[in-house]
Design an enzyme around this catalytic site. Structure first.
Site, PDB file in Angstrom:
ATOM      1  CG  ASP A 159       5.376  -6.491   6.057  1.00 20.41           C
ATOM      2  OD1 ASP A 159       4.300  -5.949   5.772  1.00 20.41           O
ATOM      3  OD2 ASP A 159       5.949  -7.302   5.298  1.00 20.41           O
ATOM      4  N   GLY A 189       2.835  -8.851   1.815  1.00 20.37           N
ATOM      5  CA  GLY A 189       2.034  -8.930   0.590  1.00 20.37           C
ATOM      6  C   GLY A 189       2.425 -10.119  -0.278  1.00 20.37           C
ATOM      7  CE  LYS A 208       3.793  -1.055   7.830  1.00 23.16           C
ATOM      8  NZ  LYS A 208       4.034  -0.985   6.426  1.00 23.16           N
ATOM      9  CB  SER A 267      -0.951  -0.012   1.204  1.00 25.62           C
ATOM     10  OG  SER A 267      -0.216  -0.129   2.403  1.00 25.62           O
ATOM     11  CB  THR A 268       4.017   2.265   1.687  1.00 25.17           C
ATOM     12  OG1 THR A 268       3.454   1.745   2.884  1.00 25.17           O
ATOM     13  CG2 THR A 268       4.689   3.596   1.979  1.00 25.17           C
ATOM     14  N   GLY A 277       8.416  -0.762   0.243  1.00 24.16           N
ATOM     15  CA  GLY A 277       7.985  -0.623   1.629  1.00 24.16           C
ATOM     16  C   GLY A 277       8.523  -1.756   2.486  1.00 24.16           C
ATOM     17  CD  GLU A 291       8.251  -7.102  -1.857  1.00 21.95           C
ATOM     18  OE1 GLU A 291       7.210  -6.464  -1.984  1.00 21.95           O
ATOM     19  OE2 GLU A 291       8.592  -7.650  -0.798  1.00 21.95           O
TER      20      GLU A 291
HETATM   21  C1  5RP Z   1       5.030  -6.998   0.160  1.00 18.43           C
HETATM   22  C2  5RP Z   1       5.872  -6.228   1.096  1.00 18.43           C
HETATM   23  C3  5RP Z   1       5.427  -4.858   1.448  1.00 18.43           C
HETATM   24  O1  5RP Z   1       6.471  -3.980   1.204  1.00 18.43           O
HETATM   25  C4  5RP Z   1       5.069  -4.836   2.905  1.00 18.43           C
HETATM   26  O2  5RP Z   1       4.082  -5.820   3.150  1.00 18.43           O
HETATM   27  C5  5RP Z   1       4.552  -3.463   3.327  1.00 18.43           C
HETATM   28  O3  5RP Z   1       3.315  -3.218   2.762  1.00 18.43           O
HETATM   29  P1  5RP Z   1       2.470  -1.948   3.133  1.00 18.43           P
HETATM   30  O4  5RP Z   1       3.157  -0.769   2.532  1.00 18.43           O
HETATM   31  O5  5RP Z   1       1.113  -2.230   2.528  1.00 18.43           O
HETATM   32  O6  5RP Z   1       2.374  -1.860   4.635  1.00 18.43           O
HETATM   33  O7  5RP Z   1       6.880  -6.667   1.579  1.00 18.43           O
HETATM   34  O8  5RP Z   1       5.509  -8.315   0.002  1.00 18.43           O
END
Ligand code: 5RP
Length: 227
Positions: free
Chosen positions: A90, A103, A127, A36-37, A88, A109
């Site tokens: 977690d 995600g 975070k 989402s970020t 981004g 990634e």
């Molecule tokens: C996806 C990721 C994202 O970067 C992580 O989950 C952060 O997501 P968000 O910005 O929605 O909090 O690693 O695999």
């Protein structure tokens, strides 16, 4: 049209996304993460659609969004490296070690991050943690090895759970490891990488971020790795 004002966390994501835009340069092929970020970042990429040479995307979801803007998607095998990757996380600590994979896009990634000269991680302040591990650590596994890997992860002190119903863009499954308090992220990343059947662990410590941009209520804070 959505006329609702963004909530406080969305506002922090928008702020940090805007700060990341300042690091782009004309003609670059940009590595783009997932979540989402990152979506907030892609939402601000419109004016850059013709200025970028293209983007290497870390997920089908980000690819779809980038294509909507008309940004050419580049195959990672067509380039020798990337100058910049934006993604981004977690969780992030002050060494810029990360937990990623909420995600389920952790493998691509990690591959894109490994190709990037500079990795800028964009997060809101929720975070930032003193120790990684309160967020369950994602591990992508080959489906037939799920129970084998679970047993090995339990031996390392975690409680793995199967993320039911999730299949990664690579056709694999995700285990989320609960109950870890990670004090040696580089060491744990290496140990989990050695378990047969593991595709990728969502610890980004051997290759941490180079710059962390943190969206706060007061603005955007920059955190750099300690020397
Ligand atoms: C996806 C990721 C994202 O970067 C992580 O989950 C952060 O997501 P968000 O910005 O929605 O909090 O690693 O695999």
């Amino acid at each position: 049209m959505n006329t609702q004002a963004p909530d406080a966390q969305s506002l922090k994501k928008q702020r940090v996304a805007q700060a990341a835009i300042q690091h782009l340069s004309d003609g670059m092929i940009l590595g783009v993460g997932t979540g989402s970020t990152v979506n907030a970042f892609i939402d601000q990429l419109g004016p850059w659609a013709r200025r970028l040479a293209g983007a290497v995307s870390s997920s089908d979801a980000s690819t779809t969004k980038l294509k909507t803007l008309g940004i050419p998607i580049v195959d990672l095998n067509a380039v020798d490296g990337l100058s910049l990757y934006i993604d981004g996380a977690d969780e992030a600590n002050d060494r810029l070690e990360l937990i990623k994979g909420g995600g389920a896009a952790l493998t691509r990634e990690k591959i894109v991050a490994a190709c990037a000269e500079r990795f800028i991680c964009i997060v809101d302040e929720s975070k930032l943690v003193p120790y990684l591990g309160a967020f369950p650590l994602p591990v992508e596994v080959i489906p037939m090895a799920r129970r084998l890997v679970s047993r090995e992860l339990a031996r390392l002190g975690g409680q793995p759970t199967h993320r039911a119903g999730v299949v990664t863009d690579n056709g694999n499954e995700i285990l989320d490891v609960h109950g870890l308090r990670i004090t040696d992220a580089v060491g744990l990343e290496s140990r989990i990488n050695q378990i047969t059947g593991v595709v990728t662990v969502g610890l980004f410590a051997a290759r941490p971020a180079d710059l962390l941009l943190v969206g706060t209520a007061a603005g955007v804070r920059e955190v750099r790795r300690p020397a």
